[in-house]
Each structure stands twice: as structure tokens, then as C-alpha cells.
Design an enzyme around this catalytic site. Structure first.
Site, mmCIF file in Angstrom:
data_model
loop_
_atom_site.group_PDB
_atom_site.id
_atom_site.type_symbol
_atom_site.label_atom_id
_atom_site.label_comp_id
_atom_site.label_asym_id
_atom_site.label_seq_id
_atom_site.Cartn_x
_atom_site.Cartn_y
_atom_site.Cartn_z
ATOM 1 N N GLU A 63 8.905 3.072 14.084
ATOM 2 C CA GLU A 63 9.720 3.441 12.922
ATOM 3 C C GLU A 63 9.697 4.954 12.783
ATOM 4 O O GLU A 63 8.668 5.591 12.996
ATOM 5 C CB GLU A 63 9.176 2.778 11.650
ATOM 6 C CG GLU A 63 9.397 1.280 11.661
ATOM 7 C CD GLU A 63 9.073 0.596 10.337
ATOM 8 O OE1 GLU A 63 8.122 1.015 9.660
ATOM 9 O OE2 GLU A 63 9.776 -0.372 9.997
ATOM 10 N N CYS A 120 -2.977 1.937 6.901
ATOM 11 C CA CYS A 120 -3.105 1.383 8.249
ATOM 12 C C CYS A 120 -3.624 2.425 9.238
ATOM 13 O O CYS A 120 -4.197 2.067 10.261
ATOM 14 C CB CYS A 120 -1.756 0.847 8.711
ATOM 15 S SG CYS A 120 -0.454 2.067 8.501
ATOM 16 N N GLU A 153 4.868 -3.620 12.325
ATOM 17 C CA GLU A 153 3.930 -2.525 12.035
ATOM 18 C C GLU A 153 2.722 -3.176 11.391
ATOM 19 O O GLU A 153 2.771 -3.544 10.216
ATOM 20 C CB GLU A 153 4.568 -1.500 11.083
ATOM 21 C CG GLU A 153 5.781 -0.782 11.652
ATOM 22 C CD GLU A 153 5.414 0.281 12.675
ATOM 23 O OE1 GLU A 153 4.211 0.563 12.865
ATOM 24 O OE2 GLU A 153 6.337 0.819 13.292
ATOM 25 N N ASN A 205 0.810 -1.232 0.000
ATOM 26 C CA ASN A 205 0.000 0.000 0.000
ATOM 27 C C ASN A 205 0.839 1.277 0.000
ATOM 28 O O ASN A 205 0.439 2.297 -0.532
ATOM 29 C CB ASN A 205 -1.031 -0.012 1.128
ATOM 30 C CG ASN A 205 -0.422 -0.019 2.499
ATOM 31 O OD1 ASN A 205 0.730 -0.418 2.674
ATOM 32 N ND2 ASN A 205 -1.168 0.406 3.493
HETATM 33 P P1 NAP Z 1 0.056 -8.873 4.230
HETATM 34 O O1 NAP Z 1 -0.843 -9.729 3.440
HETATM 35 O O2 NAP Z 1 0.292 -9.200 5.655
HETATM 36 O O3 NAP Z 1 1.429 -8.818 3.437
HETATM 37 C C1 NAP Z 1 2.511 -8.049 3.913
HETATM 38 C C2 NAP Z 1 3.798 -8.678 3.428
HETATM 39 O O4 NAP Z 1 3.931 -9.954 4.045
HETATM 40 C C3 NAP Z 1 3.844 -8.925 1.920
HETATM 41 O O5 NAP Z 1 5.159 -8.724 1.456
HETATM 42 C C4 NAP Z 1 3.459 -10.388 1.822
HETATM 43 O O6 NAP Z 1 3.919 -11.016 0.659
HETATM 44 C C5 NAP Z 1 4.178 -10.922 3.047
HETATM 45 N N1 NAP Z 1 3.725 -12.248 3.486
HETATM 46 C C6 NAP Z 1 2.480 -12.766 3.460
HETATM 47 N N2 NAP Z 1 2.497 -14.029 3.964
HETATM 48 C C7 NAP Z 1 3.782 -14.293 4.305
HETATM 49 C C8 NAP Z 1 4.452 -15.440 4.856
HETATM 50 N N3 NAP Z 1 3.813 -16.556 5.185
HETATM 51 N N4 NAP Z 1 5.791 -15.357 5.054
HETATM 52 C C9 NAP Z 1 6.472 -14.237 4.740
HETATM 53 N N5 NAP Z 1 5.891 -13.136 4.217
HETATM 54 C C10 NAP Z 1 4.560 -13.162 4.007
HETATM 55 O O7 NAP Z 1 -0.433 -7.361 4.227
HETATM 56 P P2 NAP Z 1 -0.811 -6.470 2.978
HETATM 57 O O8 NAP Z 1 -2.158 -6.859 2.500
HETATM 58 O O9 NAP Z 1 0.310 -6.416 1.993
HETATM 59 O O10 NAP Z 1 -0.857 -5.028 3.655
HETATM 60 C C11 NAP Z 1 -1.987 -4.549 4.270
HETATM 61 C C12 NAP Z 1 -1.848 -4.622 5.777
HETATM 62 O O11 NAP Z 1 -0.658 -3.933 6.160
HETATM 63 C C13 NAP Z 1 -2.972 -3.931 6.492
HETATM 64 O O12 NAP Z 1 -3.391 -4.703 7.588
HETATM 65 C C14 NAP Z 1 -2.334 -2.625 6.968
HETATM 66 O O13 NAP Z 1 -2.956 -2.053 8.091
HETATM 67 C C15 NAP Z 1 -0.929 -3.053 7.237
HETATM 68 N N6 NAP Z 1 -0.004 -1.920 7.192
HETATM 69 C C16 NAP Z 1 0.514 -1.485 8.377
HETATM 70 C C17 NAP Z 1 1.353 -0.384 8.380
HETATM 71 C C18 NAP Z 1 1.918 0.116 9.661
HETATM 72 O O14 NAP Z 1 2.852 0.923 9.609
HETATM 73 N N7 NAP Z 1 1.435 -0.299 10.816
HETATM 74 C C19 NAP Z 1 1.692 0.249 7.177
HETATM 75 C C20 NAP Z 1 1.159 -0.242 5.986
HETATM 76 C C21 NAP Z 1 0.313 -1.340 6.013
HETATM 77 P P3 NAP Z 1 2.925 -11.173 -0.611
HETATM 78 O O15 NAP Z 1 2.649 -9.812 -1.097
HETATM 79 O O16 NAP Z 1 3.732 -11.961 -1.581
HETATM 80 O O17 NAP Z 1 1.700 -11.887 -0.123
#
Ligand code: NAP
Length: 489
Positions: A470, A292, A258, A159
Site C-alpha cells: 500500500e 504493526c 497487511e 489502531n
Molecule cells: P483484527 O482483529 O484482525 O481485526 C481487523 C479487522 O477485521 C476489524 O475490522 C475486524 O472487525 C475484522 N474482522 C475480524 N474478524 C472478522 C471476520 N471473521 N470477518 C470479517 N472481518 C473480520 O485486528 P485488529 O486487532 O483490529 O488490529 C490489530 C492487528 O492489525 C495487529 O496484528 C496489527 O499488526 C495489524 N495491523 C497491520 C497493519 C499493516 O499495515 N500491516 C496495520 C495496522 C494493523 P471487528 O473490529 O468488528 O472485530
């Protein structure tokens, strides 16, 4: 040229290990899509466990020398990367809009925010101080040294595909760590562009390594099982973050997470409803709600609800959806079909339980939008705890409005969530602003403010929103160990 050679020369090389671009060991590749129309934007190398192992080996070898460079040398690399990223800002923003979908203006803002981390940590590298500690013995002294934790594994989401990378890489290499980063599979090309900046800035071979993949499990497990990797830094969903945290525990790695958020947005009766509605409209639909810190539960004191909604609905109904490259577009596409299905489910479930849709509520079907996943910006009223949207992170353009009567009640409602990332308070009363802020169990609070983020400030959550911070001085602490030294005189 033999067929074998011509195949190799046409191979996609988006994996960066030991200072060189290469194809996946398996030779596999995957397509990268433009979410605005579903077309294929490019191709990325599909890394796997073997590539991750090579990246860890390169980072381990480079750590031996990088960790012994001076802070001034490390800062010089970061300064060059900062300048290069700003020079390339327009190209990076265009790439981000195509690959991730956010409007170009928002992409430009993100590139500046991303560059800020490189510039800020170039300076902070020089301020990593130890301490001297009084000893109870006259012939004895204590001191502390700050040292880099070692090889870092970083995993980032789609995102904010550029700033989430620099928010980790800049403090890590400023501290003297080396890093292996796995970007989201939806946005590998933005990651490639960031690593090209680091390469062109002269960051030495092996210090930063990138493994693109469509199989996050295999790469993630390799990084987490490696005893050489001493730190995991992850940004993404709470569900995945929890699973990675459990795996990282097996080798007792340092961990920063995060994770997801479910931000409350509190509008008190003493606030200006126009300003609050304008602020909400701006922050909620940033990145089509896929942030997020996006406000997901809008609590408005009962006497202000009508005035607030009049302004909000007018603004929301006037928003223009489309490709982020088109002028005046403020709503880009959702990232994929699963996100569209979630929006539809949350709205249907809310309506089933008695919510009213004031605007939006469905997929946009204009002919020029059908190639992408465009959901209409939506305002719901009459939202209650019986609805999915009340407790579940939305991650899309839905505004659920909930009326409240008094301060204690709304603090309890705001805190009634497993998440604890950001919260927003609109009030004209300074005492109330402090009282409420102190009781909100969130890592970030905006008071009459919709942008409580900066490279200079600590960003992070409590509860299921994560561990660590961060940005700011706290951001580099995550990559440092403290060594105690006792000296007998
Ligand atoms: P996600 O599905 O958890 O994916 C995040 C990262 O983790 C991606 O690179 C994904 O790879 C990887 N991943 C997924 N399964 C994994 C596994 N089993 N082993 C290792 N890596 C794995 O989250 P998203 O949909 O990309 O992002 C949205 C989420 O991020 C929301 O919940 C949002 O709130 C949160 N977010 C938080 C912040 C913060 O600063 N707190 C900032 C931005 C976003 P793939 O893409 O290949 O699946």
C-alpha cells in the site's frame, strides 16, 4: 408524530450506502467506548448481511459509470477530499484521540498521513500507463490497457482508524474501482468522519460505501461470498487475514493483506547508543505499542547493552500516561481488557522464564487511570526464545531486550519469526547497513531511521505479514488489471 416516526428520526445512521446515511436494516445499534475511561462516546448502526448486500449492489451499479470517468475527474474528487480532510484535521484528530486513545499529537500526525494518500493518489490516477509490445509479425501489434478490478471489499483495524481507510480508498477510487468498507467495531466514528469528507467532496453515490457493525463475520462473509466483489483488501491480524484469504479464494478474488508484525530492532556496537535508545523510545511507544511496525525484539550488541539501557530506562520511566487529550501524555490506554490481559501474561511468562523487569511490568493504578486499560511502559532484559514475548506479536508497551555477539548471529535471530513486516538497524558502518538490510527478510527496513513510511512509498510485508503493498505506485497496482490487446493490421 407517531411513536414509529419518532423512533426512526432518532435512529443512529452510521451506514453509508449509495450516497446516503442510514440506520442498520435490523434497527440494531452498538455503543462506542472511550478507551481512556470506559465511558460511552457514541453509538453506531449495527449492520449485518442485508446491509452488506445493499452496499455491494450500490457499488456494483456505480462501477458501471465510475470506471468510465476520466482519471482527471477522479483526481478532482480526491483533491477536494484532500483539502477537506486538512480543513477538518483538528476535529478529526480530537475524535480519534477520544475513540482510539492515542495522544493528540500522534492523532494529528495520523490525520496528515491519512490526507497524504488522498493527495498523492489524486496525482497518481493520471499516471496509470499501459504499454506497447513489439510483435514478431510485421502486420501485428500488441498493447496493454490498465483497467480497474471492479468492486472492492475493504476491512480495516482500529489502531490507525483514519489512515488505514484512506490508504485503501484513495488508490481504489483513483484506479476507477468502487468500494465497500467495514471498519473496526472499536472505531466506527472515525470511519464515519472520513466518509463524510468523501461525501462532502462530491464523490458520486455508490462509489464509496460504509457498513459499520459489531458482527464482522456476517458482513465479512457476505462481502467475500459475493461474486460481484472482485478484490479483498484487509488490514488486521494474521489470524483473521488468513481466514479471509481462504474465503476469498472460493471466488478467486484479488487479495491484498497487511497483517501483523514482530519487528526486530538491531543496535550494533558501532552505533550511537543514545540515539538508538531515543529512536526506540519514540517509535516503540507510538500508539502505546499498538502498531504493526512497532519494534518488538530489541537486539543490542553486548558491549553496548549497559549504555543503551541507561538511556532507554530513564526515558521510559519518565513517560506520562493518561488521556491523550491531556498535555504531555505520551502513553495512552490499551484498546481493551483483552489487550491488558495479554500484556500481563507476556510479562508474567517472561519473568517466570528468567527475564528481569527494569521498569514498568504492571497495570497502572493511579486513581485517574483506573477507568481505562493503562499498562506501564515496560523494559525487560534477559529475554530468551523460551518466552512468549520472543515469538508472539506484542501489540503493547513492552520492550524485550536481547544481547547478541556478532552480525551473522543477529541476522539469524532477527529472521527467526513467521512475520516479515518492518525491521530497524542502527549502525555507524555503511557497509554493514547494506549487508544486513539485504539479508533481513522484511518488507520495510529503517536504517538509523524510525519512520520509514510515506504515502509515496510502498508499505507491506513478507511471510505471515501479508501480500501486496500500500502506498506509492505499487499501491494503485493492487486495484488494476492488465488487459492485453492484439491488433492485426
Ligand atoms: P483484527 O482483529 O484482525 O481485526 C481487523 C479487522 O477485521 C476489524 O475490522 C475486524 O472487525 C475484522 N474482522 C475480524 N474478524 C472478522 C471476520 N471473521 N470477518 C470479517 N472481518 C473480520 O485486528 P485488529 O486487532 O483490529 O488490529 C490489530 C492487528 O492489525 C495487529 O496484528 C496489527 O499488526 C495489524 N495491523 C497491520 C497493519 C499493516 O499495515 N500491516 C496495520 C495496522 C494493523 P471487528 O473490529 O468488528 O472485530
Amino acid at each position: 408524530m407517531s411513536a414509529e416516526n419518532s423512533d426512526r428520526s432518532s435512529a443512529v445512521t452510521t451506514i453509508y450506502i449509495d450516497g446516503a446515511w442510514r440506520a442498520a436494516t435490523s434497527g440494531q445499534e452498538f455503543d462506542v467506548l472511550d478507551p481512556a475511561d470506559g465511558s460511552v462516546l457514541g453509538t453506531a448502526s449495527d449492520g449485518a448481511a442485508a446491509d452488506a448486500r445493499q452496499a455491494v449492489d450500490a457499488a456494483t451499479a456505480a462501477f458501471a459509470t465510475w470506471s468510465r470517468t476520466t482519471a482527471y475527474e477522479r483526481a478532482a474528487h480526491l483533491e477536494r477530499a484532500h483539502a477537506l480532510m486538512l480543513e477538518r484535521a483538528e476535529d478529526l484528530a480530537l475524535l480519534m484521540t477520544k475513540e482510539q486513545g492515542k495522544p493528540l499529537k500522534a492523532a494529528r500526525n495520523e490525520v496528515r498521513y491519512a490526507a497524504d494518500f488522498l493527495g498523492w493518489y489524486a496525482e497518481e490516477a493520471k499516471r496509470v500507463y499501459g504499454a506497447t509490445i513489439p510483435s514478431s509479425r510485421a502486420d501485428h501489434r500488441f498493447m496493454t490497457m490498465r483497467q480497474p478490478v471492479g468492486v472492492v471489499a475493504a476491512i480495516t483495524p482500529w489502531n490507525y482508524p483514519i489512515s488505514m481507510i484512506t490508504r485503501k480508498v484513495a488508490p481504489a477510487i483513483a484506479a476507477g474501482c468502487t468500494i465497500v468498507l467495514k471498519p473496526a467495531e472499536q472505531t466506527p466514528l472515525c470511519a464515519v468522519a472520513v466518509f463524510q469528507v468523501l461525501h462532502d467532496a462530491g464523490v458520486p453515490a455508490g462509489v464509496v460505501n460504509l457498513v459499520t457493525t459489531s458482527e464482522p463475520g456476517a458482513v465479512g462473509d457476505t462481502l467475500l461470498d459475493s461474486p460481484a466483489v472482485r478484490k479483498l483488501t484487509f488490514t488486521g491480524s494474521t489470524e483473521v487475514g488468513m481466514a479471509l484469504n481462504a474465503k476469498a479464494a472460493r471466488t478467486v478474488k484479488r487479495v491484498s493483506l497487511e497483517l501483523g508484525g514482530h519487528a526486530p530492532f538491531l543496535v550494533f556496537g558501532d552505533a550511537d547508543p543514545r540515539r538508538a535508545a531515543k529512536g526506540l523510545g519514540l517509535v516503540k511507544f507510538l500508539n502505546t505499542g499498538q502498531a504493526c511496525i512497532s519494534p518488538n525484539r530489541i537486539f543490542v550488541q553486548r558491549e553496548l547493552v549497559d549504555d543503551f539501557l541507561d538511556v532507554l530506562v530513564e526515558r521510559v520511566a519518565a513517560m506520562k500516561a493518561g488521556s491523550g487529550l491531556d498535555k504531555d501524555v505520551t502513553i495512552g490506554p490499551l484498546i481493551d481488557a483483552a489487550a491488558m490481559a495479554k500484556m500481563r501474561r507476556q510479562v508474567a511468562n517472561a519473568v517466570e522464564h528468567g527475564a528481569k523487569v527494569l521498569t514498568g511490568g504492571e497495570r497502572l493504578t493511579d486513581p485517574h487511570l483506573t477507568g481505562g486499560q493503562f499498562f506501564a511502559p515496560t523494559v525487560l532484559t534477559g529475554v530468551t526464545p523460551a518466552m512468549d514475548v520472543y515469538y508472539e506479536e506484542t501489540f503493547g508497551p513492552i520492550v524485550p531486550v536481547i544481547a547478541f555477539d556478532d552480525e551473522d548471529e543477529v541476522i539469524a535471530m532477527a529472521n527467526d519469526t513467521a512475520y516479515g513486516l518492518a525491521a530497524y538497524v542502527y549502525t555507524g558502518n555503511l557497509s554493514r547497513a547494506f549487508r544486513v538490510t539485504e539479508q533481513l527478510r522484511f518488507g520495510i527496513v529503517g536504517i538509523n531511521d524510525i519512520n520509514p513510511t510515506s504515502a509515496a512509498a510502498p508499505f507491506g510485508g513478507t511471510k505471515h505479514s501479508g501480500l501486496g503493498r500500500e502506498g506509492g505506485p505499487q499501491g494503485i497496482e493492487e486495484y488494476l488489471d492488465t488487459k492485453l490487446v492484439g491488433i492485426s493490421l
